[in-house]
Design an enzyme around this catalytic site. Structure first.
Site, PDB file in Angstrom:
ATOM      1  N   SER A 183       0.799  -1.226   0.000  1.00 36.90           N
ATOM      2  CA  SER A 183       0.000   0.000   0.000  1.00 36.90           C
ATOM      3  C   SER A 183       0.830   1.274   0.000  1.00 36.90           C
ATOM      4  CB  SER A 183      -0.941  -0.006   1.196  1.00 36.90           C
ATOM      5  OG  SER A 183      -0.194  -0.021   2.390  1.00 36.90           O
ATOM      6  N   HIS A 211      -5.973  -4.305  -1.204  1.00 34.40           N
ATOM      7  CA  HIS A 211      -5.839  -3.150  -2.107  1.00 34.40           C
ATOM      8  C   HIS A 211      -6.011  -3.552  -3.568  1.00 34.40           C
ATOM      9  CE1 HIS A 211      -4.937   0.431   0.208  1.00 34.40           C
ATOM     10  NE2 HIS A 211      -4.203  -0.298   1.018  1.00 34.40           N
ATOM     11  N   LYS A 242     -12.575  -1.230   1.413  1.00 39.62           N
ATOM     12  CA  LYS A 242     -11.913  -0.430   0.372  1.00 39.62           C
ATOM     13  C   LYS A 242     -12.804  -0.428  -0.876  1.00 39.62           C
ATOM     14  CE  LYS A 242      -7.424  -0.621   2.525  1.00 39.62           C
ATOM     15  NZ  LYS A 242      -6.726  -1.692   3.226  1.00 39.62           N
TER      16      LYS A 242
HETATM   17  C1  LIG Z   1      -6.554  -2.079   4.664  1.00 38.40           C
HETATM   18  C2  LIG Z   1      -5.834  -3.360   4.836  1.00 38.40           C
HETATM   19  C3  LIG Z   1      -6.151  -4.239   5.869  1.00 38.40           C
HETATM   20  C4  LIG Z   1      -7.156  -3.888   6.937  1.00 38.40           C
HETATM   21  O1  LIG Z   1      -8.457  -4.012   6.453  1.00 38.40           O
HETATM   22  P1  LIG Z   1      -9.676  -3.660   7.446  1.00 38.40           P
HETATM   23  O2  LIG Z   1     -10.815  -4.409   6.884  1.00 38.40           O
HETATM   24  O3  LIG Z   1      -9.826  -2.179   7.381  1.00 38.40           O
HETATM   25  O4  LIG Z   1      -9.282  -4.132   8.798  1.00 38.40           O
HETATM   26  C5  LIG Z   1      -5.493  -5.455   5.937  1.00 38.40           C
HETATM   27  N1  LIG Z   1      -4.552  -5.788   5.035  1.00 38.40           N
HETATM   28  C6  LIG Z   1      -4.187  -4.951   4.039  1.00 38.40           C
HETATM   29  C7  LIG Z   1      -3.150  -5.366   3.071  1.00 38.40           C
HETATM   30  C8  LIG Z   1      -4.816  -3.713   3.916  1.00 38.40           C
HETATM   31  O5  LIG Z   1      -4.458  -2.892   2.935  1.00 38.40           O
END
Ligand SMILES: *Cc1c(COP(=O)(O)O)cnc(C)c1O
Length: 393
Positions: A183, A211, A242
């Protein structure tokens, strides 16, 4: 030890965070999340959300969530295995599995919880977890909770990965663990090569596709689809927070016995409340939209390319790639923070990242494109970068 001493200790920690310039402050948005938001009484263009497909304020999803509130109620007041499973929850698990091409899926309150509950359940002291150095915090914490041997390989470095696989060849099971997309860099894991290495060494492959799910790959099935290895990844995790609506929730998806064991033993699943029905219905609606979102995925790809092209033409340094995460590199942490402030003054909502989130000397503004951005908005963002740079000399 007194309460006063404890409070003084916390205050000194906070002062230290502030003094080192690492204090995070939260700007309040008035109204719904979207490409245009109101912050501190000013309209801003949002270039820092994970709102890749523009679903955060999508009316079809909002309507589905409203209907579910009326039909299925507000909350479950139970974990799944006591009395917290509605038809909706199983529907989402089935739909998600069909979408990802897996045998079964299991819902969690977040992907953080999914990653927190998956390693301890599946891997024990005889096993080795071989994890990319830049994996998400939730993966690092999840691995810590398991008794398995922890092995780290350099980010996306296949030679180092192979050396670690060999080093851990005495383990009962070895699993390679990677983010589909990293990310902070917007870089994509070399999953085809990782799967080849796994096959050659008899290891499993785990991908957190938070992502990517919804928009990478022809049908939006994520990094495994993009890399042509959708049927070679053993365990997938991801988020609904997301691209898939942006609310909350996460999952583990894979072979049926993996999911079945998680339902029996995974602690964040067993001991945490069921997802609220409105969220489940909203995510089902998001998956419906994803199935017909070719245009949105094309627009997102186009927007990312367009932004990269315009910024490069203005002489900004970008980390190369194809993902809608576009890191604009400034190096110095102070300069990057001032750039972000100048951009926000000009109505462009972006976030600056510096050490310890990224390595020393690689401070950056991470711009995130959405399918919902227009050409005019992208141009406005680039123009603001140019003006902000000029203002800082
Ligand atoms: C955003 C993200 C998470 C966390 O996701 P949530 O559902 O907000 O807890 C976990 N792993 C990765 C790679 C992320 O980008």
């Amino acid at each position: 030890m007194s309460r006063a001493a404890f409070r003084a200790h916390l205050e000194s920690e906070l002062t230290e965070i502030q003094a080192s310039g690492l204090l995070k402050s939260e700007r309040e948005i008035v109204g719904a999340q979207g490409v245009e938001v109101e912050v501190d009484g000013a309209r801003m263009l949002n270039f820092c959300a994970n709102n890749y497909l523009g679903f955060a304020d999508e009316s079809t999803i909002v309507a589905a969530a409203h209907r579910a509130l009326d039909e299925w109620g507000y909350g479950m007041a139970s974990v799944r295995f006591i009395c917290g499973t509605q038809q909706l929850h199983r529907d989402l698990e089935t739909r998600l599995s069909a979408f990802l091409g897996t045998e079964d899926s299991i819902l969690y309150s977040s992907c953080f919880d999914a990653n927190g509950g998956v390693f301890e359940t599946l891997f024990g002291a005889e096993d080795a977890i071989i994890s990319d150095a830049l994996n998400h915090a939730s993966i690092i914490d999840g691995i810590r909770l398991s008794k398995a041997r922890r092995v780290r390989y350099a980010n996306r470095d296949l030679a180092d990965l192979e050396a670690r696989l060999v080093e851990a060849s005495d383990a009962r099971f070895r699993v390679i663990v990677t983010d589909g997309v990293f990310s902070m860099d917007g870089s994509i894991a070399p999953l085809a090569e990782i799967c080849d290495l796994a096959d050659r060494h008899g290891a499993l492959v785990f991908v957190d596709d938070s992502h990517a799910v919804g928009f990478l790959g022809e049908h939006g099935r994520g990094t495994p689809e993009l890399c042509g290895v959708a049927d070679r990844v053993d365990i997938l995790t991801g988020t609904f927070g997301k691209a898939l609506g942006g609310a909350a929730g996460g999952y583990v998806s894979g072979r049926s016995e993996v999911v079945a064991l998680l339902r029996q033993r995974s602690r964040p699943y067993l001991f945490s409340n069921s997802l609220t029905p409105a969220l489940v219905a909203g995510t089902l609606a998001a998956l419906d939209l994803v199935a017909q979102a070719e245009d949105a995925r094309d627009r997102l790809r186009h927007n990312a390319e367009r932004f990269r092209e315009l910024m490069a033409a203005e002489g900004f340094t970008l980390l190369p790639g194809q993902h809608p995460i576009v890191p604009v590199m400034f190096g110095d942490a102070g300069l990057t923070a001032r750039m972000a402030a100048e951009l926000q003054e000009r109505g462009i909502f972006v976030a600056a990242f510096s050490y310890p989130v990224v390595p020393h000397g690689t401070a950056r503004i991470r711009v995130q494109l959405s399918a919902a951005h227009t050409e005019a908005q992208i141009r406005a963002c680039v123009a603001a970068f140019v003006a902000a740079r000029a203002a800082l000399g």
